[in-house]
Design a protein around this motif. Sequence first.
Motif, PDB file in Angstrom:
ATOM      1  N   GLN A  12       0.832  -1.207   0.000  1.00  0.00           N
ATOM      2  CA  GLN A  12       0.000   0.000   0.000  1.00  0.00           C
ATOM      3  C   GLN A  12       0.860   1.247   0.000  1.00  0.00           C
ATOM      4  O   GLN A  12       0.639   2.179  -0.759  1.00  0.00           O
ATOM      5  CB  GLN A  12      -0.853   0.070   1.279  1.00  0.00           C
ATOM      6  N   LEU A  13       1.838   1.263   0.894  1.00  0.00           N
ATOM      7  CA  LEU A  13       2.659   2.469   1.035  1.00  0.00           C
ATOM      8  C   LEU A  13       3.513   2.695  -0.211  1.00  0.00           C
ATOM      9  O   LEU A  13       3.728   3.840  -0.600  1.00  0.00           O
ATOM     10  CB  LEU A  13       3.524   2.373   2.294  1.00  0.00           C
ATOM     11  N   LEU A  16       1.205   4.367  -2.552  1.00  0.00           N
ATOM     12  CA  LEU A  16       0.807   5.702  -2.097  1.00  0.00           C
ATOM     13  C   LEU A  16       1.990   6.674  -2.098  1.00  0.00           C
ATOM     14  O   LEU A  16       1.828   7.853  -2.408  1.00  0.00           O
ATOM     15  CB  LEU A  16       0.174   5.620  -0.694  1.00  0.00           C
ATOM     16  N   SER A  20       2.112   9.974  -4.414  1.00  0.00           N
ATOM     17  CA  SER A  20       2.131  11.274  -3.742  1.00  0.00           C
ATOM     18  C   SER A  20       3.357  12.121  -4.067  1.00  0.00           C
ATOM     19  O   SER A  20       3.404  13.282  -3.680  1.00  0.00           O
ATOM     20  CB  SER A  20       2.068  11.067  -2.221  1.00  0.00           C
ATOM     21  N   PHE A  39      -6.684  11.959  -8.217  1.00  0.00           N
ATOM     22  CA  PHE A  39      -5.862  11.435  -7.121  1.00  0.00           C
ATOM     23  C   PHE A  39      -6.685  10.463  -6.259  1.00  0.00           C
ATOM     24  O   PHE A  39      -6.191   9.406  -5.858  1.00  0.00           O
ATOM     25  CB  PHE A  39      -5.400  12.633  -6.286  1.00  0.00           C
ATOM     26  N   TYR A  40      -7.955  10.794  -6.006  1.00  0.00           N
ATOM     27  CA  TYR A  40      -8.829   9.956  -5.175  1.00  0.00           C
ATOM     28  C   TYR A  40      -9.014   8.566  -5.778  1.00  0.00           C
ATOM     29  O   TYR A  40      -9.057   7.558  -5.082  1.00  0.00           O
ATOM     30  CB  TYR A  40     -10.205  10.616  -5.013  1.00  0.00           C
ATOM     31  N   LEU A  43      -6.151   6.584  -4.942  1.00  0.00           N
ATOM     32  CA  LEU A  43      -6.225   6.161  -3.539  1.00  0.00           C
ATOM     33  C   LEU A  43      -7.117   4.923  -3.415  1.00  0.00           C
ATOM     34  O   LEU A  43      -6.757   3.948  -2.750  1.00  0.00           O
ATOM     35  CB  LEU A  43      -6.794   7.287  -2.658  1.00  0.00           C
ATOM     36  N   VAL A  44      -8.270   4.970  -4.076  1.00  0.00           N
ATOM     37  CA  VAL A  44      -9.196   3.839  -4.008  1.00  0.00           C
ATOM     38  C   VAL A  44      -8.558   2.592  -4.619  1.00  0.00           C
ATOM     39  O   VAL A  44      -8.636   1.496  -4.057  1.00  0.00           O
ATOM     40  CB  VAL A  44     -10.525   4.159  -4.730  1.00  0.00           C
ATOM     41  N   VAL A  47      -5.972   1.207  -2.087  1.00  0.00           N
ATOM     42  CA  VAL A  47      -6.529   0.656  -0.846  1.00  0.00           C
ATOM     43  C   VAL A  47      -7.321  -0.634  -1.113  1.00  0.00           C
ATOM     44  O   VAL A  47      -7.295  -1.566  -0.307  1.00  0.00           O
ATOM     45  CB  VAL A  47      -7.416   1.716  -0.145  1.00  0.00           C
ATOM     46  N   SER A  48      -7.989  -0.701  -2.264  1.00  0.00           N
ATOM     47  CA  SER A  48      -8.844  -1.867  -2.509  1.00  0.00           C
ATOM     48  C   SER A  48      -8.042  -3.143  -2.761  1.00  0.00           C
ATOM     49  O   SER A  48      -8.603  -4.233  -2.685  1.00  0.00           O
ATOM     50  CB  SER A  48      -9.812  -1.593  -3.665  1.00  0.00           C
ATOM     51  N   THR A  49      -6.757  -3.032  -3.020  1.00  0.00           N
ATOM     52  CA  THR A  49      -5.957  -4.250  -3.265  1.00  0.00           C
ATOM     53  C   THR A  49      -5.336  -4.827  -1.996  1.00  0.00           C
ATOM     54  O   THR A  49      -4.687  -5.875  -2.050  1.00  0.00           O
ATOM     55  CB  THR A  49      -4.822  -3.980  -4.276  1.00  0.00           C
TER      56      THR A  49
END
Lengths: 281, 281
Positions: A12-13, A16, A20, A39-40, A43-44, A47-49
């Motif tokens: 995740q990081l 992200l 970013s 950008f959102y 993000l989705v 996060v969804s993975t």
Amino acid sequence: MMSPDRVAQCAQLAMLFELSSGPKPGNVDRCHDFPDISFYHFLVSAVSTYPVFRRAASGLGGAGSLILEGAQSWRSWNIGSNTHFGSLVLMIPLAMAAARPGDLREALAKVLEETTVQDAVDFYRAFQLVDARVADVERFSLKDPAFAERLRQKGETLQGLMLLSQGHDLVAREWSTNYERAFLLAGRLAERIGKHGLNEGIVRTYLEALAETPDSLVQAKFGREMARQISLRAGEALRDATLDTAWQMDEELLAQDINPGSTADLVAASLFISLLMDLRF
Amino acid sequence: MMSPDRVAQCAQLAMLFELSSGPKPGNVDRCHDFPDISFYHFLVSAVSTYPVFRRAASGLGGAGSLILEGAQSWRSWNIGSNTHFGSLVLMIPLAMAAARPGDLREALAKVLEETTVQDAVDFYRAFQLVDARVADVERFSLKDPAFAERLRQKGETLQGLMLLSQGHDLVAREWSTNYERAFLLAGRLAERIGKHGLNEGIVRTYLEALAETPDSLVQAKFGREMARQISLRAGEALRDATLDTAWQMDEELLAQDINPGSTADLVAASLFISLLMDLRF
């Protein structure tokens, strides 16, 4: 060995942090959305993975089916686009390797070697689901409705498919070289981040990667000569200590809708390797 | 009912959407870092709480111990600060409620009522771990090394503690009113996001919340009058359709290190409620 949750968090990081950082000329960053993908959105899709990476790091599921699960997870959030598809394809085998004892790169080689024909079939299903843009592999057109049957007839594994595509796709090249560049860039990231901090360390590594090798997504959309030009520009941006040239290049590329997305995927995978190897930041 | 993973993803996205929206005068957003706490820092503190939210949504653990686990997870990434502490304290009970059948707000009321003395003790441990800045509760000083013993002697539950703090802390007020404002703002968020899109919808809801009620973090650091002034300014910013005034206010507050962090926590909790209720974006 890391827990499956910790591996999923590193994944995740990695996504992200890559997302970013800016300026990454031509790609979405904190201060630039694409007109159609915000950008959102990214993000989705990151996060969804999470559950898929946790499963991969728990030794559950094959590479192809995990990639397909990741692509399906985007659907469940009503984002059908291919925002993180290249990152997913590169990072799932790394998460699987992180679940195995011993050296990460040796474990990765085994993960890739062990891919099957079913993995290839599942990968193609994922591919169609997200409508990713790459050149067709000559012998297996993505438009061919009977692709699963043809793959089975030829006995083509997912690693075999990647070997066929390595000449024109950065992601396939990594699969074919046991992630040679990703591991090289992971080492560089650790060094650049130690010196310049997270944002500038990531930006500089991205520019170096782009300067060294033309981006295959740019090449697929705009041709070889444009991809070469973009690499030359990235080299110029690197010679400017202030990153002003990179910001300017960012504006120009965004205006022309030129996004070196494969290089961004490669940097995300490299960040994942760095984080698995305990990157300090 | 949502799966525990889906609830955890809603929690992550609530934190990340709130974080990424701007201008939110005085708070970190996509284009503004604090000198000492960067955007990356907040990404790590959001991502590291994923397993805690999943556990909460699986019906495992009490509110206090889950909040403590969340604070401990930041330590494991070498971020000891209180970046998302208020959000965590508001959102853990919501994740626990999401695991129960029936109406979310009714389930939440039960979760809060069922908190125990042990929850209060664990909460104080978490508090000390992150060194959060709030005014002390009169009868229970956070500097008191024997707080656990005193809480046990008085038989104070976590909900009881929050009732004691509701007069001067936005987070405690939500616990004491079964999240009255958070549910109100969740409805507004859905409406504003439908009209203005995610970024502006979140920014406008944040400004409205700040205009309506002085921020308790600003009040704890700079006093009641400053908090009141900031609310007046937020009201002015709302009357400017372009958000230019909000950007200007953002610069001014950042220069003075004034951050309405409690309002940001409240908006994150409201976003979580919206996402649990299937927000369209």
